[in-house]
Scaffold this active site. Structure first.
Site, short mmCIF file in Angstrom:
data_model
loop_
_atom_site.label_atom_id
_atom_site.label_comp_id
_atom_site.label_asym_id
_atom_site.label_seq_id
_atom_site.Cartn_x
_atom_site.Cartn_y
_atom_site.Cartn_z
N ASP A 102 11.53 -8.62 18.23
CA ASP A 102 12.88 -9.15 18.04
C ASP A 102 13.09 -9.52 16.56
O ASP A 102 12.13 -9.75 15.82
CB ASP A 102 13.07 -10.43 18.87
CG ASP A 102 13.01 -10.15 20.36
OD1 ASP A 102 13.24 -9.00 20.76
OD2 ASP A 102 12.73 -11.11 21.11
N1 URA Z 1 8.60 -10.75 23.58
C1 URA Z 1 9.72 -11.31 23.09
O1 URA Z 1 10.38 -12.10 23.75
N2 URA Z 1 10.09 -10.96 21.84
C2 URA Z 1 9.39 -10.10 21.06
O2 URA Z 1 9.79 -9.84 19.93
C3 URA Z 1 8.23 -9.53 21.60
C4 URA Z 1 7.86 -9.88 22.86
#
Ligand code: URA
Length: 261
Positions: A102
Site C-alpha cells: 500500500d
Molecule cells: N497488507 C496490507 O494491509 N497492506 C500492505 O501493504 C501489505 C499487506
C-alpha cells in the site's frame, strides 16, 4: 525451452498473459505464426517475435527494494510518486514488482523480469510467507491472536484467511509507547492519549489479498497505523538499505525467497 516460459522470462508479460498472447496469434517463431504455448524453442538460434518485434532474452533480473511510505506500487501515476521513480536505469529493463505494498506501507518489495519467480512468490498454494511488522491502535487478546492464526473473516465478501502467525512485540497505552512508534500517522487516535491502547507485533501470512494485514487486524478490532514488510520467504530486508534504495539479489537470496534454503 517452452515458448511461454521464454516470453515470460524475456519480460513480455506474466506466464498467464503470454499464453493468451500466443493463443491470440501475436507471436511468431522464425517468421511463422504459432498458437501453441508449450512449443519447444531454442532460445539461442530461433527468432521469436511478439507483435512483429524481435524479443531479445535479457537474462533474469532480481532486485530487493526498501519501499518508503508515500509512493504507490505501480509503473506510472499521474499524481503520486511510484516505486519505479526510485529505480532509475534498472527500472527500464522490463522488470515488474512482485506483489504490491500500500502507499503508506514500507519495506521489502521485490522486482524481477522472471514471470515464473513472481508466480511462485505470489501464488498462495506455494506458501511463501511474508512477515509484516505493525503498530496498531487497540489490543490483542489470546482469543484475538487465535482467531488471526486460525483464520479470520475479512472484507465484505467475508473471506476466510489462511492460517497465519502472530507475535506481539509491545503493548500498552499510547502515551507510554509513542516514542517507540516509527510513525506520526496517529490521526485516528482517541483524544484521550493516556488510555488509548496500542500494540505492535509481527504478522506472517502466505496470501497477498488487498490490504490483507490491515483487514485481518481490523477484524479483531485493531487499527493499523504503521506497516512494514520485513521478509519474504527466508529473505529479510537488508538493514543497510536506506528507504528508497535497491540492490540486486544474490543467487543464494533468490533461493531463500523461494524457501529452497
Ligand atoms: N497488507 C496490507 O494491509 N497492506 C500492505 O501493504 C501489505 C499487506
Amino acid at each position: 525451452m517452452r515458448l511461454d516460459k521464454f516470453l515470460a522470462e524475456a519480460a513480455v508479460g506474466s506466464r498467464k498473459n503470454v499464453r493468451i498472447y500466443i493463443k491470440e496469434g501475436m507471436v511468431k517463431v522464425n517468421k511463422e505464426l504459432v498458437t501453441e504455448p508449450s512449443m519447444e524453442i531454442d532460445e539461442n538460434c530461433d527468432v521469436i517475435e511478439y507483435l512483429n518485434e524481435i524479443v531479445s532474452y535479457a537474462g533474469k533480473l532480481y532486485y530487493m527494494f526498501n519501499k518508503p511510505a508515500g509512493c504507490i506500487t505501480a509503473k506510472t501515476d499521474e499524481i503520486h510518486k511510484t516505486v519505479f521513480d526510485f529505480l532509475g536505469e534498472a527500472g527500464t529493463k522490463g522488470i515488474f514488482h512482485v506483489g504490491r505494498l500500500d502507499k503508506d506501507t514500507e519495506g521489502l518489495l521485490l522486482f524481477t523480469n522472471d514471470g515464473e519467480f513472481e508466480h511462485k512468490v505470489m501464488y498462495p498454494e506455494k506458501h511463501v510467507e511474508k512477515t509484516y511488522f505493525f503498530w496498531a491502535l487497540g489490543s490483542l487478546s489470546e482469543e484475538d491472536k487465535n482467531q488471526l492464526e486460525q483464520g479470520t473473516y475479512i472484507g465484505q465478501g467475508k473471506i476466510l484467511t489462511k492460517p497465519a502467525r502472530i507475535e506481539v512485540d509491545k503493548f500498552g497505552v499510547y502515551e507510554d509507547l509513542k516514542h517507540e512508534m516509527a510513525t506520526n500517522n496517529v490521526n485516528n487516535i482517541n483524544s484521550n492519549h493516556h488510555t488509548q491502547p496500542v500494540v505492535s507485533g509481527y504478522l506472517t501470512i502466505s496470501e497477498g489479498r488487498k490490504h490483507q494485514v490491515k483487514r485481518m487486524l481490523k477484524s479483531v478490532g485493531c487499527y493499523v497505523i504503521y506497516l512494514k514488510r520485513i521478509s519474504i520467504g527466508g529473505l529479510a530486508l537488508d538493514k543497510s538499505l536506506e528507504k528508497g534504495q535497491y540492490r540486486s539479489l544474490t543467487e543464494l537470496e533468490i533461493q531463500k525467497v523461494l524457501g529452497n534454503l
